[in-house]
Scaffold this active site. Sequence first.
Site, PDB file in Angstrom:
ATOM      1  N   SER A 115       0.823  -1.214   0.000  1.00  0.00           N
ATOM      2  CA  SER A 115       0.000   0.000   0.000  1.00  0.00           C
ATOM      3  C   SER A 115       0.851   1.255   0.000  1.00  0.00           C
ATOM      4  CB  SER A 115      -0.871  -0.011   1.262  1.00  0.00           C
ATOM      5  OG  SER A 115      -1.494   1.234   1.442  1.00  0.00           O
ATOM      6  N   TYR A 139      -2.006   0.000   9.947  1.00  0.00           N
ATOM      7  CA  TYR A 139      -2.275  -0.681   8.671  1.00  0.00           C
ATOM      8  C   TYR A 139      -1.041  -0.615   7.762  1.00  0.00           C
ATOM      9  CZ  TYR A 139      -3.805  -1.240   3.881  1.00  0.00           C
ATOM     10  OH  TYR A 139      -3.876  -1.636   2.567  1.00  0.00           O
ATOM     11  N   LYS A 143       1.735  -3.617   6.318  1.00  0.00           N
ATOM     12  CA  LYS A 143       2.113  -3.832   4.918  1.00  0.00           C
ATOM     13  C   LYS A 143       3.635  -3.773   4.775  1.00  0.00           C
ATOM     14  CE  LYS A 143      -1.847  -4.548   3.032  1.00  0.00           C
ATOM     15  NZ  LYS A 143      -2.156  -5.710   2.199  1.00  0.00           N
TER      16      LYS A 143
HETATM   17  N1  UFG Z   1     -13.266  11.203   1.892  1.00  0.00           N
HETATM   18  C1  UFG Z   1     -14.209  12.176   2.136  1.00  0.00           C
HETATM   19  N2  UFG Z   1     -15.438  11.757   2.526  1.00  0.00           N
HETATM   20  C2  UFG Z   1     -15.782  10.440   2.690  1.00  0.00           C
HETATM   21  C3  UFG Z   1     -14.788   9.461   2.430  1.00  0.00           C
HETATM   22  C4  UFG Z   1     -13.543   9.887   2.039  1.00  0.00           C
HETATM   23  O1  UFG Z   1     -13.960  13.378   2.021  1.00  0.00           O
HETATM   24  O2  UFG Z   1     -16.924  10.149   3.069  1.00  0.00           O
HETATM   25  C5  UFG Z   1     -11.937  11.648   1.453  1.00  0.00           C
HETATM   26  C6  UFG Z   1     -10.831  11.195   2.394  1.00  0.00           C
HETATM   27  O3  UFG Z   1     -10.680  12.103   3.444  1.00  0.00           O
HETATM   28  C7  UFG Z   1      -9.640  11.138   1.445  1.00  0.00           C
HETATM   29  C8  UFG Z   1     -10.244  10.767   0.099  1.00  0.00           C
HETATM   30  O4  UFG Z   1     -11.631  11.047   0.222  1.00  0.00           O
HETATM   31  O5  UFG Z   1      -9.068  12.406   1.347  1.00  0.00           O
HETATM   32  C9  UFG Z   1     -10.067   9.313  -0.238  1.00  0.00           C
HETATM   33  O6  UFG Z   1     -10.489   8.558   0.864  1.00  0.00           O
HETATM   34  P1  UFG Z   1     -10.657   6.960   0.824  1.00  0.00           P
HETATM   35  O7  UFG Z   1     -11.139   6.540   2.169  1.00  0.00           O
HETATM   36  O8  UFG Z   1     -11.462   6.588  -0.363  1.00  0.00           O
HETATM   37  O9  UFG Z   1      -9.182   6.450   0.557  1.00  0.00           O
HETATM   38  P2  UFG Z   1      -7.837   6.725   1.394  1.00  0.00           P
HETATM   39  O10 UFG Z   1      -6.993   7.622   0.545  1.00  0.00           O
HETATM   40  O11 UFG Z   1      -8.094   7.143   2.774  1.00  0.00           O
HETATM   41  O12 UFG Z   1      -7.271   5.254   1.521  1.00  0.00           O
HETATM   42  C10 UFG Z   1      -6.604   4.600   0.505  1.00  0.00           C
HETATM   43  C11 UFG Z   1      -6.858   3.106   0.593  1.00  0.00           C
HETATM   44  C12 UFG Z   1      -6.275   2.562   1.872  1.00  0.00           C
HETATM   45  C13 UFG Z   1      -4.821   2.930   1.935  1.00  0.00           C
HETATM   46  C14 UFG Z   1      -4.657   4.420   1.829  1.00  0.00           C
HETATM   47  C15 UFG Z   1      -3.220   4.811   1.802  1.00  0.00           C
HETATM   48  O13 UFG Z   1      -8.225   2.844   0.527  1.00  0.00           O
HETATM   49  O14 UFG Z   1      -6.417   1.159   1.901  1.00  0.00           O
HETATM   50  O15 UFG Z   1      -5.238   4.887   0.622  1.00  0.00           O
HETATM   51  O16 UFG Z   1      -3.069   6.061   2.393  1.00  0.00           O
HETATM   52  F1  UFG Z   1      -4.284   2.541   3.095  1.00  0.00           F
END
Ligand code: UFG
Length: 324
Positions: A115, A139, A143
């Site tokens: 990741s 997490y 990894k």
């Molecule tokens: N977000 C919102 N509202 C929501 C959900 C998400 O604004 O309801 C934002 C988050 O704050 C983030 C972006 O959308 O800025 C993407 O969020 P995700 O949860 O879709 O994905 P992440 O970037 O948090 O996570 C991804 C992978 C993880 C991994 C991570 C690495 O899904 O498994 O990247 O940093 F660990």
Amino acid sequence: MKVLIAGGAGYIGSHCVKIMTEQGYDVIVVDNLSTGHREAVKEKLYVGDIRNQAFLDELFQKEKIEAVIHFCAKSLVGVSMTEPLEYFDNNVSGTMVLLQAMAKANVKKIVFSSSAAVYGDHEEMPITEEYLTNPTNPYGETKLMMEKMMKWAEIAHGFKYVSLRYFNVAGAYTDGSIGEDHQPETHLIPIVLQTALGKRDHITVYGNDYNTADGTCVRDYIHVIDLIDAHIRALNYLSSGNISEIFNLGSEDGYSVLEIIEAARAVTGINIKQEIGPRRAGDPAKLIASSEKIGRVLGWKPKFGIKEIIRDAWSFHKKHPEGY
Ligand code: UFG
């Protein structure tokens, strides 16, 4: 070639099973169905846990497996902060037992999911594989530990591995038959599309005061079909006798949260309601991959952009409004 797909009933694993089967690979699936869905897999499924050595030993004896693609993992950053030991148990112990069973059965090739979370916070984008690894959550730490375990298992037992450091995976199989269904859902694109379907009143944008062009977080989204293409290339790369490698898996394109919501409005034709909320703990402002290395070594490049990612995810969500 007979390939064991561990975690093959999950979101990403089920796409791997479907696409590899179509391409003529002989695949068998192991999944404990803790987050995976039986409905997502039509192929041979052994229900069991990779932390169960006896279960794996029997499986490796029964099936003449030549290589493993390993997707089993808990992957919610937020939960890993409150339940770190559960994450070490599932992700690290699971991988350890899997490698032990593989060593016993003399199966030495493995492609596995790492990741972008291994990198932690960096200012300079795009992130190359040479960047310092410094996870900011359990997490990402699990990894990184998995990668380190592979490195030492290679030295001691002759394993060959490819570690793929995913950025933001999204989208679904193009006909919408399988897709992303997490309970609870935390990822941006599925939540935006659930809002479009009327399952949620609005999408909350987690912070608009980041140091980015529009103040919301920027991520590098990759279509799950492109992601699986990289796994198949990695498998063939190992089968041709190449050395172990670590690759980023992203598109080099960044989209902000607001840009994703806007793109989803364009694809669905629905005026998805948004509200600005506070930041979510642990979110880095910007994550964009350099994909130079995987392009150079595996000849991989993404075929799908953000429109296709949202279009295909939408097709899954419309077909499965309540999930599987
Ligand atoms: N977000 C919102 N509202 C929501 C959900 C998400 O604004 O309801 C934002 C988050 O704050 C983030 C972006 O959308 O800025 C993407 O969020 P995700 O949860 O879709 O994905 P992440 O970037 O948090 O996570 C991804 C992978 C993880 C991994 C991570 C690495 O899904 O498994 O990247 O940093 F660990």
